[in-house]
Structure formats: C-alpha cells, structure tokens
Design a protein around this motif. Structure first.
Motif, PDB file in Angstrom:
ATOM      1  N   HIS A 111     -20.765 -51.688  16.463  1.00 31.69           N
ATOM      2  CA  HIS A 111     -22.097 -51.361  15.842  1.00 31.69           C
ATOM      3  C   HIS A 111     -22.189 -50.791  14.588  1.00 31.69           C
ATOM      4  N   GLY A 112     -21.073 -50.040  14.136  1.00 33.22           N
ATOM      5  CA  GLY A 112     -20.823 -49.309  12.717  1.00 33.22           C
ATOM      6  C   GLY A 112     -21.791 -48.171  12.558  1.00 33.22           C
ATOM      7  N   HIS A 113     -22.017 -47.443  13.948  1.00 28.76           N
ATOM      8  CA  HIS A 113     -22.691 -46.249  14.036  1.00 28.76           C
ATOM      9  C   HIS A 113     -21.877 -45.074  14.583  1.00 28.76           C
ATOM     10  N   GLY A 114     -22.332 -43.816  14.168  1.00 25.60           N
ATOM     11  CA  GLY A 114     -21.896 -42.511  14.995  1.00 25.60           C
ATOM     12  C   GLY A 114     -23.096 -42.125  15.799  1.00 25.60           C
ATOM     13  N   THR A 115     -23.123 -40.749  15.821  1.00 27.14           N
ATOM     14  CA  THR A 115     -24.375 -40.268  16.740  1.00 27.14           C
ATOM     15  C   THR A 115     -24.792 -38.876  15.841  1.00 27.14           C
ATOM     16  N   PRO A 116     -26.358 -38.977  16.055  1.00 26.95           N
ATOM     17  CA  PRO A 116     -26.964 -37.979  15.057  1.00 26.95           C
ATOM     18  C   PRO A 116     -26.577 -36.307  15.620  1.00 26.95           C
ATOM     19  N   VAL A 117     -25.825 -36.326  16.686  1.00 27.21           N
ATOM     20  CA  VAL A 117     -25.633 -34.824  17.277  1.00 27.21           C
ATOM     21  C   VAL A 117     -24.040 -34.519  16.739  1.00 27.21           C
ATOM     22  N   THR A 118     -23.828 -32.892  16.103  1.00 22.15           N
ATOM     23  CA  THR A 118     -22.709 -32.571  15.741  1.00 22.15           C
ATOM     24  C   THR A 118     -22.139 -31.880  16.974  1.00 22.15           C
ATOM     25  N   SER A 119     -21.010 -32.321  17.035  1.00 24.84           N
ATOM     26  CA  SER A 119     -20.228 -31.577  18.359  1.00 24.84           C
ATOM     27  C   SER A 119     -19.925 -30.213  17.953  1.00 24.84           C
ATOM     28  N   VAL A 120     -20.063 -29.163  18.806  1.00 21.77           N
ATOM     29  CA  VAL A 120     -19.828 -27.507  18.624  1.00 21.77           C
ATOM     30  C   VAL A 120     -18.460 -27.476  18.941  1.00 21.77           C
ATOM     31  N   ILE A 121     -17.470 -26.904  18.153  1.00 24.09           N
ATOM     32  CA  ILE A 121     -16.119 -26.658  18.718  1.00 24.09           C
ATOM     33  C   ILE A 121     -16.033 -24.800  18.850  1.00 24.09           C
ATOM     34  N   THR A 122     -15.507 -24.561  20.075  1.00 20.87           N
ATOM     35  CA  THR A 122     -15.244 -23.017  20.061  1.00 20.87           C
ATOM     36  C   THR A 122     -13.852 -22.688  20.555  1.00 20.87           C
ATOM     37  N   PRO A 123     -13.277 -22.201  19.857  1.00 17.90           N
ATOM     38  CA  PRO A 123     -11.852 -21.645  20.037  1.00 17.90           C
ATOM     39  C   PRO A 123     -11.948 -20.830  21.086  1.00 17.90           C
TER      40      PRO A 123
END
Length: 166
Positions: A111-123
């Motif tokens: 579909h050529g799209h991503g997602t509007p939500v940004t992943s949160v990365i925690t070490p």
C-alpha cells in the motif's frame, strides 16, 4: 463510447487494494509465507514473501556491523494495533551493544504507507532494548526496519518482513 469505458473497467484488476490469494506486490519474495490472517472478516493482502514471526528470530545488518534478535513480541505473532518487542542488539561477533540509538519503522509495501505512531525504544542494558508501540494500522504484509546507530560511529539496518494479523 460505452463499449470503450466498459472495456477499460473490465481490464482493471478486480481488487485495487488488497488481494486474498496473490502477491499484490508482484514479486515472489522469499521465506515462509504465513498466509492470510484468520478472523479478519475482510480481504487482506497476501503475505507471500513474509517470514514466520517467532521468538529468537535473528538477522545480520545490511552493513554487517550488527545482529538484531527479536527475543519476544506481545502479542505474538504481530497484530493490528500497538505491539511490544524485546530486542537484543549485538555486534557481528555477538558482543552486546548497550549504548546504540535504535529506531523501529513499520512500512506496508503493498500500500506504500507506514503508520502514524512512532515506536518508543527503551534501552534495558546488556544490549537489550524494549520497542513499544510497534504499530500496525491494518493486517497484511509489513516490512519492519530496525535502524541502529552505534555510539562510536557507524550505522546499520535490518529488515524483518512479517505478516500482521487482524
């Protein structure tokens, strides 16, 4: 004139969006197909060319600098909505990398799209990272790119193609 319009309409694919039985991208891909998502009640893009999601799946980076292991997923396999993954990132020899900058980017190529939500990365220490809000807006085949920037310089990227269920 109507005959021409009808001929044009009839020559179009039956499904402009997703297809339930063929690879919508037109490429054969590789890896095990997980098939369609059960219980979604609607049509979805074929997951041909995706890999089976499982705890411990590991891939080397494009540059050969890192290895990324998806230790676990909640839920597993990935589902529409927010998912949480535990990642382990090591160098090529298997030494944990505790101080990298990591991003997770889901993209749906058919579909050529991503997602509007940004992943949160925690070490979490010892090369472990929690990736929260790994978000999928619809079922079907997704490419999840994990970008790793090393504290001493250099970067690498790993892509996991998974089928997301409804």
């Amino acid at each position: 004139m109507r005959g021409i319009a009808l001929a044009v309409v009839l020559s179009l694919p039956l499904s402009v969006g997703c297809s339930s039985s063929s690879d919508a991208s037109g490429s054969g891909g590789s890896g095990a197909s997980t098939g369609g998502a059960g219980g979604s009640g609607g049509m979805m893009a074929s997951c041909s060319g995706t890999e089976q999601f499982s705890a411990g799946v590991e891939k080397a980076g494009d540059q050969g600098l890192v290895k990324v292991t998806i230790e676990s997923g909640d839920p597993a396999p990935p589902q529409v909505g927010n998912n949480t993954w535990m990642l382990t990132i090591t160098d090529a020899s298997g030494t944990p990398i505790p101080d990298a900058t990591v991003s997770v980017t889901p993209f749906m190529p058919v579909h050529g799209h991503g997602t509007p939500v940004t992943s949160v990365i925690t070490p979490k220490g010892s090369g472990s990272y929690e990736a929260d809000k790994v978000n999928f807006v619809m079922p079907g085949p997704w490419e999840i790119t994990i970008d790793v920037t090393l504290s001493g310089g250099g970067s690498d990227s790993v892509m996991f193609p998974f089928c997301v269920e409804g």
